[in-house]
Design a protein around this motif. Structure first.
Motif, short mmCIF file in Angstrom:
data_model
loop_
_atom_site.label_atom_id
_atom_site.label_comp_id
_atom_site.label_asym_id
_atom_site.label_seq_id
_atom_site.Cartn_x
_atom_site.Cartn_y
_atom_site.Cartn_z
N ASN A 32 0.81 -1.23 0.00
CA ASN A 32 0.00 0.00 0.00
C ASN A 32 0.84 1.27 0.00
O ASN A 32 0.33 2.34 0.25
N LEU A 33 2.14 1.12 -0.25
CA LEU A 33 2.97 2.32 -0.34
C LEU A 33 2.90 2.85 -1.79
O LEU A 33 1.99 2.49 -2.53
N ASP A 34 3.86 3.63 -2.20
CA ASP A 34 3.70 4.26 -3.53
C ASP A 34 3.78 3.22 -4.65
O ASP A 34 4.25 2.10 -4.45
N PRO A 35 3.29 3.57 -5.86
CA PRO A 35 3.16 2.60 -6.95
C PRO A 35 4.45 1.86 -7.30
O PRO A 35 4.41 0.67 -7.63
N ALA A 36 5.60 2.54 -7.18
CA ALA A 36 6.86 1.87 -7.55
C ALA A 36 7.16 0.75 -6.55
O ALA A 36 7.59 -0.36 -6.93
N ILE A 37 6.90 1.03 -5.27
CA ILE A 37 7.16 -0.01 -4.25
C ILE A 37 6.14 -1.14 -4.41
O ILE A 37 6.49 -2.32 -4.36
N ARG A 38 4.89 -0.75 -4.66
CA ARG A 38 3.87 -1.78 -4.88
C ARG A 38 4.29 -2.71 -6.04
O ARG A 38 4.18 -3.94 -5.93
N ALA A 39 4.78 -2.12 -7.12
CA ALA A 39 5.16 -2.93 -8.27
C ALA A 39 6.24 -3.96 -7.90
O ALA A 39 6.21 -5.10 -8.35
N CYS A 40 7.18 -3.56 -7.03
CA CYS A 40 8.24 -4.50 -6.61
C CYS A 40 7.65 -5.64 -5.79
O CYS A 40 8.03 -6.80 -5.95
N VAL A 41 6.72 -5.28 -4.87
CA VAL A 41 6.13 -6.31 -4.01
C VAL A 41 5.29 -7.28 -4.86
O VAL A 41 5.34 -8.50 -4.67
N VAL A 42 4.55 -6.71 -5.83
CA VAL A 42 3.75 -7.56 -6.73
C VAL A 42 4.67 -8.53 -7.45
O VAL A 42 4.39 -9.73 -7.57
N GLU A 43 5.80 -8.03 -7.90
CA GLU A 43 6.76 -8.88 -8.61
C GLU A 43 7.30 -9.98 -7.68
O GLU A 43 7.40 -11.15 -8.08
N ASP A 44 7.60 -9.62 -6.42
CA ASP A 44 8.11 -10.63 -5.47
C ASP A 44 7.06 -11.71 -5.21
O ASP A 44 7.38 -12.90 -5.13
#
Ligand SMILES: O=C(O)CCC(=O)C(=O)O
Ligand SMILES: [Fe+2]
Length: 328
Positions: A32-44
Motif C-alpha cells: 500500500n505504499l507508492d506505486p513503484a514499491i507496490r510494483a516490486c512487491v507484486v513482482e516478489d
C-alpha cells in the motif's frame, strides 16, 4: 499392537530438511505504499508463486490479539467432551460445519478437525459451535481479517499475471471462504508422524496460521519435503488447485502435509479462498494461446465436493489431475 504396526515407513517420517533460506517473506504493508514499491512487491509475490507456490507474509495487519483469540477459541473447542464435538460429525461434505477425528485415507489418523464456511460471515456464523462461548466472535474476527488479506494478495497476483488487479473482481468478492481448523496431538513414539496426508488445497489461495512447526511442503525443484519454519507473527500462504487452473499452469498448486510436532500439540487454521459454490473457474482467456493451449476443464467448488464424495477411499484424491485435458 503388533511389532509391524510400530514400524513407521520411511516416507512417513518427518523431513529433517528445513526449508533453506531464503524462504520468501513478503512484507504486505509495502503493497500500500507508492506505486513503484507496490510494483516490486507484486513482482516478489508473483515470482514466489511461480517458482515455489508458497511464501510467508509479515506486516499483514492482523493483530496478535486476533490471532491469539482464534487459537484460544480453537483449542477450547477441541478440549470439549467428545459428545459435544460429535454433534458436528457428519459424512456429508456439504454440511456448513463438520467435525471429524480422522481422515478416510487411513494415513492421517490422529488429527481432529473442524471445517466450516466463513464468508459471508453473517450467513454462516449461526451454524458455528456455540461452545466455547468465545468461538463465534474470536474465530469470526480472524476469518474476516484473513479474508481481507487473501483478497489483497489475490489482487497482487492477478496484477502480476498481467490480468489486472480487478480481474473478475466481483467473483472474488462474492467467493467462498472455508476455514479448516486442525488440532494435532504431540508426536508419540512408535506412532506415524503424519498428522495430515499429502494433498493440495482446493481454491486459489490458502492462508495458514500454525501454532508451531509441523507443516511441510513439496519443493518442486528438488522434489523433496521441506519443513516450513513459521516466523513470529507471520502467516504461511500457498497456492491451490484453482490458481493453477486460472493461470493455465503458469502457477502450480502446492502439495503439502502436516507432521506431528515432537515437542507440543499443535493447532493450525487454514483459510481456503475460492469462487462461490457453483461458480466455475476456467483458465484466463488472456493466458491461453497457441503455445499455451487451455490445459484444464472448468470446475466449481461444487464439482470438487462431488469429486471428493465419489473418491472417499482414494488415498491420493487428486482433483486437479481429473481436470487436466487430454494431451495437456
Ligand atoms: O496443519 C497444517 O499445517 C496444514 C493444514 C492443511 O493443509 C489443511 O487444513 O488443508
Ligand atoms: Fe491443506
Amino acid at each position: 499392537m503388533s511389532d509391524d504396526s510400530r514400524t513407521v515407513p520411511q516416507e512417513q517420517l518427518p523431513s529433517d530438511d528445513l526449508h533453506p533460506p531464503p524462504m520468501p517473506v513478503i512484507n504486505l504493508g509495502h503493497l500500500n505504499l507508492d506505486p513503484a514499491i507496490r510494483a516490486c512487491v507484486v513482482e516478489d509475490i508473483t515470482k514466489a508463486c511461480r517458482d515455489l507456490g508458497y511464501f510467508q507474509i509479515i506486516n499483514h495487519g492482523i493483530s496478535q490479539s486476533v490471532m491469539d483469540g482464534a487459537v484460544d477459541a480453537a483449542s477450547d473447542f477441541f478440549k470439549l467432551p467428545s459428545e459435544t464435538k460429535e454433534e458436528f460429525a457428519s459424512d456429508d461434505l456439504r454440511r456448513p460445519v463438520r467435525y471429524d477425528t480422522s481422515s478416510k485415507d487411513g494415513i492421517s489418523m490422529s488429527r481432529a478437525y473442524l471445517k466450516h464456511y466463513a464468508h459471508p460471515l453473517s450467513e454462516w456464523v449461526q451454524y458455528w459451535p456455540e461452545k466455547p462461548p468465545i468461538y463465534r466472535e474470536y474465530m469470526g474476527n480472524f476469518a474476516t481479517e484473513v479474508r481481507r488479506v487473501a483478497l489483497q494478495l489475490m489482487e497482487a497476483i492477478l496484477e502480476g499475471l498481467g490480468l489486472g488487479k480487478d480481474y473478475q473482481h466481483e467473483k472474488f468478492e462474492q467467493g467462498l471462504q472455508l476455514m479448516s481448523v486442525n488440532c494435532y496431538p504431540k508426536e508419540s513414539e512408535g506412532d506415524t508422524a503424519i498428522g495430515l496426508a499429502p494433498h493440495s488445497d482446493y481454491g486459489f489461495l490458502t492462508i495458514l496460521f500454525t501454532s508451531c512447526r509441523g507443516l511441510e511442503v513439496v519443493d518442486r525443484n528438488s522434489n523433496s519435503w521441506k519443513v516450513v519454519q513459521p516466523l513470529p507473527h507471520a502467516l504461511h500462504v500457498h497456492v491451490g488447485d484453482h490458481m493453477e487452473v486460472l493461470s493455465n499452469g503458469k502457477i502450480k498448486t502446492v502439495v503439502h502435509r502436516a507432521v506431528l510436532n515432537p515437542e507440543e500439540a499443535r493447532i493450525s487454521m487454514a483459510s481456503i479462498n475460492g469462487f462461490a459454490m457453483h461458480e466455475k473457474v476456467s483458465s484466463a482467456r488472456e493466458l491461453v494461446n497457441e503455445q499455451n493451449p487451455e490445459k484444464y476443464t472448468a470446475s466449481s467448488f461444487n464439482d470438487f465436493l462431488d469429486y471428493l464424495t465419489s473418491n472417499l477411499d482414494n488415498k491420493h484424491r487428486n482433483f486437479l489431475e481429473s481436470l487436466r485435458m487430454q494431451g495437456a
